[in-house]
Design an enzyme around this catalytic site. Sequence first.
Site, PDB file in Angstrom:
ATOM      1  CB  CYS A 115      14.473 -10.416   0.428  1.00  0.00           C
ATOM      2  SG  CYS A 115      14.898  -8.856  -0.379  1.00  0.00           S
ATOM      3  CB  CYS A 143      -0.965   0.017   1.176  1.00  0.00           C
ATOM      4  SG  CYS A 143      -1.836  -1.535   1.416  1.00  0.00           S
ATOM      5  CB  CYS A 152      15.514  -3.903   5.430  1.00  0.00           C
ATOM      6  SG  CYS A 152      14.873  -5.599   5.618  1.00  0.00           S
ATOM      7  CB  CYS A 172       9.648  -9.614   2.333  1.00  0.00           C
ATOM      8  SG  CYS A 172       9.350  -7.998   3.102  1.00  0.00           S
ATOM      9  CB  CYS A 232      12.431  -1.727   2.140  1.00  0.00           C
ATOM     10  SG  CYS A 232      12.123  -2.895   0.809  1.00  0.00           S
ATOM     11  CG  ASP A 269      12.710  -5.057 -11.907  1.00  0.00           C
ATOM     12  OD1 ASP A 269      12.472  -6.183 -11.446  1.00  0.00           O
ATOM     13  OD2 ASP A 269      11.899  -4.412 -12.592  1.00  0.00           O
TER      14      ASP A 269
END
Length: 532
Positions: free
Chosen positions: A489, A8, A486, A426, A274, A389
């Site tokens: 992942c 969101c 962060c 994640c 992130c 990406d």
Amino acid sequence: MDELHHECGIAAIYHFDSPTPSRLVPPSGPENVSRLMPRLLLDLQNRGQLAAGFSTFNPERGKILDTYKQIGTVIEAFRLNHQAKYDSIMKEYAGRAAIGHVRYATCGANDRAFAQPFERHHGCKWKWFAMAFNGQLANFTDLRDELLTLANYHLTRNLDTEVIMHYLSYELRKDERPDLLQVFRNLSRRFDGAYNLVFLNAMGDMAVLRDPKGFRPLCYAQDGPLFAAASESVALTNLGFQDIHSLEPGQMILIQDNRLRIERYAPRQTPSHCFFEWIYFANVASTLDERSVYLSRSALGKELALQEHQLGRVPLDDDTVVVPVPDTGKAAADAMAYELGIPSVEGLMRNRYVGRTFIEGTNRADRVRMKYTPLREVMEGKRVLLIEDTIVRSTTLKSLLHHIRERGGAKEIHVRVACPPIVAPCFYGIDMSTVKELFAPRFMHGERITEEEQQAMAKELGAESLYYLPVEAVARCIGFPDDRLCRACITGKYPTATGEKLYQLAKLNHHNGEANGRTYELAAAANGVVKQ
């Protein structure tokens, strides 16, 4: 790109009482500043396309605080393509303050009941509030179970947004008007994870806060008596704000009694921004925490070019072209091609009008065919350096490579990934919560990917070669030290205790072959709770 999404985008807008309105207010004046919210949300549409809504404050109407939300994109939800219906919505919900939300669901159903903002009605004005949330609470199941031990609490939607709403209600339960700064201080001691919030009550009080780790971006600006905040700077820039700032992790903006102040509601910590925000999620025109998204992606492309020179695998001659996977691969592809001295061409045209439309009977290959059109005119007989990406699940990419070869006529396809391998789930709001669904762990046996493993991946996908960027390239390109990002992942090292706990559970379930369902759901089942 395998349709990676996260939880969101949020926005807030507030016009203070002032004899001189801001130059940015609508022609109808400060009491209709809520009309600016759809424009803010349009520039956050990249962060969620399932639903959109807003809550507005107007002390002159019976419903002092009122919420409108609908399934669909911002254009669909606010009826922006139907002037009369749009004007009717704006008239009914007119206010001098508003909070807004665009939704993508990492959990919860796709219906209006799960759309935000959530509103909690009450006869006492400071207990009557609306809130919207960007992120994901890693300790959601623990919070939910604790909440349900309290007398007569019940969850109808069983997701972290509702849990936050109930914890807020519990903090506001007393008979005296609460200190909102203390309310959010108390909540910060309970919450683990990513939680940017916007809050508005029927007193006209507004709070905008960023979680103590700063996982997700949050920007704010003022133009005279007009204040606004949004998940990304581009939304504020396009509204006309000029002096835009990032809210620090653990800080909140509190508006009460026609006054704004910035307070620290949680102790200062080392941030864990992130990294995906810069390489994929955010609008390329945004600047987050003083780092340009475009320049970060361009730097990734330069890293790819340096690596390509070192590899020496592909001849850099007239038969070789760089092709980005649109849209997020374009900045990296252009920078890489410039450094290599070869063309960057739009060999893939994306149909931007497909959106999330459901068409009966279509499989993944059909959806890729609908979404991308390979241009044979620029790829036929060429060696294609395809710039992606990131690779999460690989299913879309595998189908795309087939179309590039068959429909585009490429004689060779060499995949270059402007990101390290995704090796871990994640638990902070990105829609990938199990090891089983990830592509790279199927091939990798150590912490760092080997040449042989990358070649095995290329063979699986149907490419001549595949190479990722190394883990250390991410921090270099964004411009933050490693410990301020962060990167869980891509490293398997989580910045919060609950994140680490869930990762151990995810690995255990994957090893035992029991990874059917999100790790949050598996954690709930382990505690004897079934998630709806």
